[in-house]
Design a protein around this motif. Structure first.
Motif, PDB file in Angstrom:
ATOM      1  N   SER A  91      -2.889   1.490  -9.041  1.00 32.68           N
ATOM      2  CA  SER A  91      -1.527   0.439  -9.642  1.00 32.68           C
ATOM      3  C   SER A  91      -2.119  -0.184 -10.955  1.00 32.68           C
ATOM      4  CB  SER A  91      -2.035  -0.770  -8.888  1.00 32.68           C
ATOM      5  OG  SER A  91      -0.557  -1.630  -8.649  1.00 32.68           O
ATOM      6  N   GLN A 146       1.446   5.185   0.503  1.00 34.88           N
ATOM      7  CA  GLN A 146       1.104   6.232   1.149  1.00 34.88           C
ATOM      8  C   GLN A 146       1.644   7.964   0.355  1.00 34.88           C
ATOM      9  OE1 GLN A 146       3.093   4.073   2.992  1.00 34.88           O
ATOM     10  NE2 GLN A 146       1.226   3.355   3.643  1.00 34.88           N
ATOM     11  N   GLY A 150       5.295   1.652  -0.968  1.00 34.54           N
ATOM     12  CA  GLY A 150       5.022   1.207  -2.356  1.00 34.54           C
ATOM     13  C   GLY A 150       6.182   0.987  -3.849  1.00 34.54           C
ATOM     14  N   GLN A 157       1.201  -1.390   0.086  1.00 36.68           N
ATOM     15  CA  GLN A 157       0.589   0.014  -0.121  1.00 36.68           C
ATOM     16  C   GLN A 157       0.742   1.228  -0.272  1.00 36.68           C
ATOM     17  OE1 GLN A 157      -2.865   0.066   2.541  1.00 36.68           O
ATOM     18  NE2 GLN A 157      -3.765   1.709   3.008  1.00 36.68           N
ATOM     19  N   ASP A 216      -7.067   4.374  -6.830  1.00 33.38           N
ATOM     20  CA  ASP A 216      -7.041   3.887  -5.298  1.00 33.38           C
ATOM     21  C   ASP A 216      -6.275   4.307  -3.257  1.00 33.38           C
ATOM     22  OD1 ASP A 216      -6.314   0.825  -7.240  1.00 33.38           O
ATOM     23  OD2 ASP A 216      -8.099   1.796  -6.389  1.00 33.38           O
ATOM     24  N   TYR A 217      -5.458   5.520  -3.902  1.00 34.63           N
ATOM     25  CA  TYR A 217      -4.709   5.945  -2.591  1.00 34.63           C
ATOM     26  C   TYR A 217      -4.821   7.845  -2.747  1.00 34.63           C
ATOM     27  CZ  TYR A 217      -3.725   1.162  -2.538  1.00 34.63           C
ATOM     28  OH  TYR A 217      -2.932  -0.183  -2.324  1.00 34.63           O
TER      29      TYR A 217
END
Length: 124
Positions: free
Chosen positions: A100, A3, A27, A1, A112-113
């Motif tokens: 990703s 950040q 990541g 994951q 997603d992030y």
């Protein structure tokens, strides 16, 4: 994951420039397509710019084309948004986002992030 942390926001006059940074950790940065979004008070979060994970493909919303430049350095785990000829209507909180995948997306729900955002204020 992964950040994400944005930096570089601030107060600038109409016509000025700012360079936003988005630094990733946790990541493999080169695996992520990245995007910049912004949200003005009382408005929905909107797409600003995106870049593929290799950096070879980019896209911009029409209102910033020719003024903003998105770039990345995978060795430094960092993405930038160079903002020139800033206008008061560019005032917003700016967020970086990651997904990703190889290519980029322009819809916020595809990512997603997210980072926590950095505030940009352009005074007239």
């Amino acid at each position: 994951q992964v950040q994400l942390v944005e930096s570089g926001g601030g107060l600038v006059q109409d016509g000025g420039s700012l360079r936003l940074s988005c630094t990733a950790s946790g990541g493999i940065f080169s695996r992520y397509a990245m995007g910049w979004f912004r949200q003005a008070p009382g408005k929905e979060r909107e797409f600003v710019a995106a870049i593929s994970r290799s950096g070879s493909n980019t896209d911009y919303t029409d209102s910033v084309k020719g003024r903003f430049t998105i770039s990345r350095d995978n060795a430094k785990n960092t993405m930038w948004l160079q903002m020139d000829s800033l206008k008061p209507e560019d005032t917003a909180d700016y967020y970086c986002a990651a997904k990703s995948t190889s290519y980029y997306y322009i819809l916020r729900y595809e990512y997603d992030y997210w980072g926590q955002g950095t505030q940009v204020t352009v005074s007239s």
